[in-house]
Write a protein that holds these residues in place. Structure first.
Motif, PDB file in Angstrom:
ATOM      1  N   SER A  59     -26.327 -19.326  18.414  1.00  0.00           N
ATOM      2  CA  SER A  59     -27.255 -20.435  18.188  1.00  0.00           C
ATOM      3  C   SER A  59     -27.807 -20.914  19.522  1.00  0.00           C
ATOM      4  CB  SER A  59     -26.545 -21.589  17.465  1.00  0.00           C
ATOM      5  OG  SER A  59     -27.354 -22.753  17.472  1.00  0.00           O
ATOM      6  N   ILE A  60     -29.113 -20.839  19.685  1.00  0.00           N
ATOM      7  CA  ILE A  60     -29.756 -21.334  20.900  1.00  0.00           C
ATOM      8  C   ILE A  60     -29.557 -22.834  21.034  1.00  0.00           C
ATOM      9  CG2 ILE A  60     -31.997 -21.660  22.041  1.00  0.00           C
ATOM     10  CD1 ILE A  60     -32.870 -19.014  20.758  1.00  0.00           C
ATOM     11  N   SER A  61     -29.668 -23.537  19.925  1.00  0.00           N
ATOM     12  CA  SER A  61     -29.540 -24.996  19.980  1.00  0.00           C
ATOM     13  C   SER A  61     -28.145 -25.414  20.431  1.00  0.00           C
ATOM     14  CB  SER A  61     -29.863 -25.611  18.606  1.00  0.00           C
ATOM     15  OG  SER A  61     -29.006 -25.099  17.593  1.00  0.00           O
ATOM     16  N   ARG A  62     -27.127 -24.698  20.008  1.00  0.00           N
ATOM     17  CA  ARG A  62     -25.757 -25.031  20.422  1.00  0.00           C
ATOM     18  C   ARG A  62     -25.548 -24.729  21.902  1.00  0.00           C
ATOM     19  NH1 ARG A  62     -21.260 -22.318  17.430  1.00  0.00           N
ATOM     20  NH2 ARG A  62     -20.060 -23.785  18.709  1.00  0.00           N
ATOM     21  N   VAL A  63     -26.145 -23.648  22.379  1.00  0.00           N
ATOM     22  CA  VAL A  63     -26.036 -23.322  23.803  1.00  0.00           C
ATOM     23  C   VAL A  63     -26.674 -24.417  24.646  1.00  0.00           C
ATOM     24  CG1 VAL A  63     -26.820 -21.753  25.612  1.00  0.00           C
ATOM     25  CG2 VAL A  63     -25.886 -20.825  23.480  1.00  0.00           C
ATOM     26  N   LEU A  64     -27.860 -24.832  24.274  1.00  0.00           N
ATOM     27  CA  LEU A  64     -28.543 -25.872  25.039  1.00  0.00           C
ATOM     28  C   LEU A  64     -27.798 -27.200  24.959  1.00  0.00           C
ATOM     29  CD1 LEU A  64     -32.262 -25.019  24.206  1.00  0.00           C
ATOM     30  CD2 LEU A  64     -31.154 -24.881  26.427  1.00  0.00           C
ATOM     31  N   GLU A  65     -27.164 -27.452  23.835  1.00  0.00           N
ATOM     32  CA  GLU A  65     -26.355 -28.662  23.700  1.00  0.00           C
ATOM     33  C   GLU A  65     -25.182 -28.625  24.676  1.00  0.00           C
ATOM     34  OE1 GLU A  65     -24.032 -31.170  20.147  1.00  0.00           O
ATOM     35  OE2 GLU A  65     -24.987 -29.239  19.735  1.00  0.00           O
ATOM     36  N   ALA A  66     -24.668 -27.440  24.956  1.00  0.00           N
ATOM     37  CA  ALA A  66     -23.548 -27.290  25.892  1.00  0.00           C
ATOM     38  C   ALA A  66     -24.009 -27.401  27.345  1.00  0.00           C
ATOM     39  CB  ALA A  66     -22.863 -25.947  25.667  1.00  0.00           C
ATOM     40  N   PHE A  67     -25.313 -27.343  27.578  1.00  0.00           N
ATOM     41  CA  PHE A  67     -25.900 -27.511  28.915  1.00  0.00           C
ATOM     42  C   PHE A  67     -26.898 -28.672  28.857  1.00  0.00           C
ATOM     43  CE2 PHE A  67     -24.443 -23.151  28.864  1.00  0.00           C
ATOM     44  CZ  PHE A  67     -24.006 -22.900  30.158  1.00  0.00           C
ATOM     45  N   PRO A  68     -26.401 -29.898  28.703  1.00  0.00           N
ATOM     46  CA  PRO A  68     -27.284 -31.048  28.434  1.00  0.00           C
ATOM     47  C   PRO A  68     -28.278 -31.364  29.548  1.00  0.00           C
ATOM     48  CG  PRO A  68     -25.061 -31.779  28.941  1.00  0.00           C
ATOM     49  CD  PRO A  68     -24.997 -30.306  28.777  1.00  0.00           C
ATOM     50  N   ASP A  69     -28.014 -30.920  30.761  1.00  0.00           N
ATOM     51  CA  ASP A  69     -28.937 -31.204  31.866  1.00  0.00           C
ATOM     52  C   ASP A  69     -29.948 -30.083  32.086  1.00  0.00           C
ATOM     53  OD1 ASP A  69     -27.646 -33.635  32.422  1.00  0.00           O
ATOM     54  OD2 ASP A  69     -26.150 -32.622  33.666  1.00  0.00           O
ATOM     55  N   SER A  70     -29.943 -29.103  31.220  1.00  0.00           N
ATOM     56  CA  SER A  70     -30.854 -27.960  31.369  1.00  0.00           C
ATOM     57  C   SER A  70     -32.028 -28.105  30.411  1.00  0.00           C
ATOM     58  CB  SER A  70     -30.108 -26.659  31.081  1.00  0.00           C
ATOM     59  OG  SER A  70     -29.734 -26.607  29.715  1.00  0.00           O
ATOM     60  N   PHE A  71     -33.013 -27.204  30.570  1.00  0.00           N
ATOM     61  CA  PHE A  71     -34.135 -27.200  29.637  1.00  0.00           C
ATOM     62  C   PHE A  71     -34.692 -25.793  29.511  1.00  0.00           C
ATOM     63  CE2 PHE A  71     -36.214 -27.636  33.696  1.00  0.00           C
ATOM     64  CZ  PHE A  71     -37.424 -26.968  33.559  1.00  0.00           C
ATOM     65  N   ILE A  72     -35.490 -25.620  28.482  1.00  0.00           N
ATOM     66  CA  ILE A  72     -36.137 -24.340  28.205  1.00  0.00           C
ATOM     67  C   ILE A  72     -37.638 -24.582  28.071  1.00  0.00           C
ATOM     68  CG2 ILE A  72     -35.816 -24.569  25.695  1.00  0.00           C
ATOM     69  CD1 ILE A  72     -35.429 -21.516  25.588  1.00  0.00           C
TER      70      ILE A  72
END
Length: 294
Positions: free
Chosen positions: A139-152
């Protein structure tokens, strides 16, 4: 087997060519739209090979005798025009269930390895809990949730296919930087090459065309679980009697293009050596099935 099967079908395909005599008359009223600057700045304007999408669209317009440039129109506006029955078709789009309900799709005009999920190597590797047994992103959304200071970085209006589209809807909006479609690729490549985008969702062929084997930064690359390995780009026309006639004429032209060696070359020339044969096989198998079915 592939070439023998196609040889048997050539006579049927050539029969469709007889219907192209009215192409000049129809071409005077049909307009092609795209929100991709690669297409609008090159098709019927520059003759040099550039990318799979540009090269295959150029092959199509040459085959049907369409000499006008592709018009640059935001995708939302193009679909609005089609909903009102305007005589336009949109180029090189992946099938999406919501669009298929109200529009007509051509045969595949291009084939691509699906987008991969790229991560800057300066970030910690993605934890195994977010990967399946084959190392694919669950899940892309779960990965990004695990990196809260990052963006795509993502385009404003674009379908990555139903599986990914649904996943991206769950991503925190503050972690997405949306860029207008017409400048997305050039802006994204600039940002990504300078390490200013933490994650990316992009076709491998696009990165290879821009950087070849020499990526300017170190990245990790992940496939996405439950996502097809390959996708195809299509022409979309309005679901009207006139739109159906355009699709019929476009499909006849695409079938003739399938029979040329240039069609596969337009795909493989933009891939690294290790990926060429896989895509060639996918295209040949897909064409054989499509020709037999149509």
């Amino acid at each position: 087997m592939f070439r023998v099967g196609l040889f048997i079908l050539i006579t049927l395909v050539k029969f469709a060519h007889a219907n192209s005599s009215d192409s000049i008359e129809q071409n005077n009223v049909l307009a092609f739209h795209a929100d991709n600057a690669f297409l609008t700045e090159r098709v019927n304007l520059q003759g040099n090979p550039y990318s799979t999408s540009v090269d295959t669209v150029q092959m199509l317009v040459d085959e049907i005798g369409h000499t006008d440039p592709v018009l640059h129109v935001p995708l939302v506006r193009s679909f609005a025009y089609m909903q009102h029955g305007e005589n336009i078709c949109v180029l090189n789009k992946i099938k999406a269930p919501e669009r298929e309900k109200n529009h007509l799709y051509s045969l595949p005009l291009s084939f691509f390895q699906t987008q991969r999920f790229y991560q800057l190597a300066s970030l910690p590797p993605i934890e195994k809990e977010f990967l399946d047994e084959k190392g694919r992103i669950l899940s892309i959304s779960r990965v990004l949730e695990a990196f809260p200071d990052s963006f795509i970085v993502l385009p404003e209006e674009y379908s990555f296919g139903e599986r990914i589209d649904d996943d991206l809807k769950q991503v925190n909006r503050e972690q997405i930087l949306r860029i207008a479609n017409n400048i997305y690729y050039s802006r994204f490549m600039e940002m990504f090459s300078k390490g200013k985008s933490d994650f990316a969702l992009i076709f491998p062929a696009t990165l290879f065309r821009s950087f070849g084997e020499n990526m300017p930064i170190k990245v990790r690359s992940y496939s996405i679980a439950d996502n097809p390995d390959y996708v195809s780009g299509h022409v979309i026309c309005p679901n009207t009697s006139q739109g159906a006639k355009h699709i019929e004429r476009i499909n006849a032209a695409i079938k003739r293009i399938y029979l040329t060696p240039e069609f596969i070359s337009a795909h493989t020339r933009y891939l690294p050596a290790q990926d060429k044969q896989n895509l060639r096989t996918i295209i040949e198998q897909s064409i054989e099935k499509l020709m037999l079915a149509n």
